[in-house]
Design an enzyme around this catalytic site. Structure first.
Site, PDB file in Angstrom:
ATOM      1  N   GLU A  99       0.805  -1.212   0.000  1.00 30.64           N
ATOM      2  CA  GLU A  99       0.000   0.000   0.000  1.00 30.64           C
ATOM      3  C   GLU A  99       0.849   1.277   0.000  1.00 30.64           C
ATOM      4  OE1 GLU A  99      -2.986  -0.192   3.059  1.00 30.64           O
ATOM      5  OE2 GLU A  99      -3.950  -1.950   2.169  1.00 30.64           O
ATOM      6  N   GLU A 128      -4.799  -8.587   0.630  1.00 28.92           N
ATOM      7  CA  GLU A 128      -5.460  -8.265   1.903  1.00 28.92           C
ATOM      8  C   GLU A 128      -6.945  -8.119   1.674  1.00 28.92           C
ATOM      9  OE1 GLU A 128      -4.187  -4.950   4.264  1.00 28.92           O
ATOM     10  OE2 GLU A 128      -2.063  -5.414   4.025  1.00 28.92           O
TER      11      GLU A 128
END
Length: 456
Positions: free
Chosen positions: A164, A366
């Site tokens: 991320e 995720e």
């Protein structure tokens, strides 16, 4: 926005060889702060008012001491893979042996290690020298990647360079709600580029035989209405949330509309000739992290829009160049994070990635939800069922999804929320460090064993 899965639960079977795993991050679980150097998150935690309850990662959930128990726990759940991150400050302090032993233990139980090189814990010494807005940080990351590769590369097939990078760049350097807590829109754009560059440089340093990817928290951005103004709001947020990374990664260039939108903040001269080619390396897989979609509109009269974007409060926006865009909370069910539950966004992202990057395998790196501390957690099971139904629908429609990593294996330090939010399918008693599988863990174990998705 419906929360009902588009695919019936009955008869949904995932393909043979589909990878079932869980994910964690070093700073969130390891503890043992005295056996590594300080990171930006240690500094952030020590700054009053930055983290809920003044919580820190000094002990976290004591995984550095209890790692063998945690591996046995994964094995007992029948998991085929474990995505964990390596602590850069720990490696610099000579702690690579911890990960060397962890990899061996995972393999002894038949669990595939998936190593993430960076999950937000930049060594504080590098931040003190300028952090991600400085080009030298990308080169330092490549050197670190070489060290980890030399130690683990003979046994690890799956590598994720960055987790991320949007959060690292824009929550860390624009809104300041994540470490290092800076609030410079121009620096956040510089940081985004140097994170992209770090990916390219690190990928070159990893074994040629490895499958190397990146985990992006791509955003399923949707308009509030069908107006042209709201469509432009979607375009602006899509550029900052998604295309600032997929542009150079997948196409070898930053999108022109992004450069135009942010021209008042920077001239992008920090992008040097050849950078985009370095970033645009073949991907062994593209990782997709997904929790909730974004709903946006043009703000009335072009005024700065409300910060209902799910990324914490604060006076500063994480969306440089997107003034006049308003975020909205969709109606319906929410998790304890206040995030809307809408599994169709995951389908949209996976099928979009399949079209934009044909031939590149996809991993859901995720996906999960925060709910209360109870051991019986039907809401989490419902969330996972619905999202996995959308993964299966994407597979049926041709998206090359090869695996799913549930966030998270166990409750842990949830960044600026401290220990106030629980994502784990395994409950952790923070006083005793006792691990207890929740109902969702047993549900997930059955799924991992059978590959068959059915209502619990």
């Amino acid at each position: 926005m419906t929360t009902v899965p588009s695919v019936p639960m009955e008869g949904v079977r995932f393909p043979e060889g589909f990878l079932w795993g869980t994910a964690t991050a070093a700073f969130q679980i390891e503890g043992a702060a005295g056996l590594r150097g300080p990171s930006i998150w240690d500094t952030f935690c020590a700054t009053p008012g930055k983290v809920y309850g003044g919580h820190t990662g000094e002990v976290a959930v004591d995984h550095h001491r209890l790692w063998r128990e945690d591996v046995r726990l994964m094995a007992g759940l029948g998991l085929g893979a474990y995505r964990f991150s390596v602590s850069w400050p720990r490696v610099l302090a000579g702690g690579i042996g911890f990960y060397d032993a962890l990899v061996d233990e995972l393999l002894s139980y038949g669990i595939k290690p998936c190593v993430t090189l960076y999950h937000w814990d930049l060594p504080q010494e590098l931040e003190s020298a300028g952090g991600w807005p400085e080009r030298e940080t990308a080169y330092a990351f490549a050197e670190y990647a070489s060290l980890v590769s030399a130690a683990l590369g003979d046994r690890v097939e799956l590598w994720t360079t960055l987790n991320e990078p949007w959060c690292s760049a824009f929550l860390g350097y624009a809104s300041g709600v994540h470490a290092p807590g800076r609030t410079s829109p121009a620096d956040s754009l510089r940081a985004a580029h140097h994170l992209n560059l770090a990916h390219g440089l690190a990928a070159a340093a990893l074994p040629a035989s490895a499958r190397t990817g990146i985990a992006l928290n791509l955003s399923a951005v949707r308009p509030l209405t069908g107006s042209a103004a709201d469509a432009d709001a979607v375009r602006r947020i899509d550029a900052l949330a998604n295309r600032i990374f997929t542009g150079p990664l997948l196409h070898g260039a930053y999108p022109q509309d992004l450069l135009a939108d942010t021209a008042a903040l920077t001239d992008w001269s920090f992008v040097r000739p050849g950078d985009e080619a370095l970033i645009h390396r073949p991907l062994g897989f593209l990782g997709v992290n997904y929790y909730t979609p974004a709903l946006v509109s043009a703000a009335p009269d072009g005024a700065p829009g409300p910060r209902e974007d799910g990324h914490g409060g604060g006076e500063h926006s994480p969306w440089p160049g997107a003034e006049g865009v308003a975020f909205h909370q969709p109606p319906g069910e929410r998790t304890d994070m206040g995030w809307s539950v809408d599994p169709t966004g995951l389908y949209d992202l996976l099928t979009h990635c399949a079209r934009e990057a044909p031939g590149v395998p996809l991993l859901v790196t995720e996906n999960g939800a925060a709910y209360g501390p109870a051991l019986h957690d039907p809401a989490r099971i419902g969330y996972l069922e619905a999202h996995l139904a959308e993964v299966h629908r994407a597979l049926a429609d041709g998206a090359p999804v090869e695996g799913y990593f549930l966030w998270s294996l166990m409750d842990n330090f949830e960044w600026s929320y401290g220990y106030g939010k629980r994502f784990g399918i395994v409950h952790v008693d923070y006083e005793t460090q006792t691990r207890t599988p929740r109902s969702s863990a047993h549900w997930y174990a059955r799924l991992a064993k059978s590959g068959f998705l059915s209502r619990s």
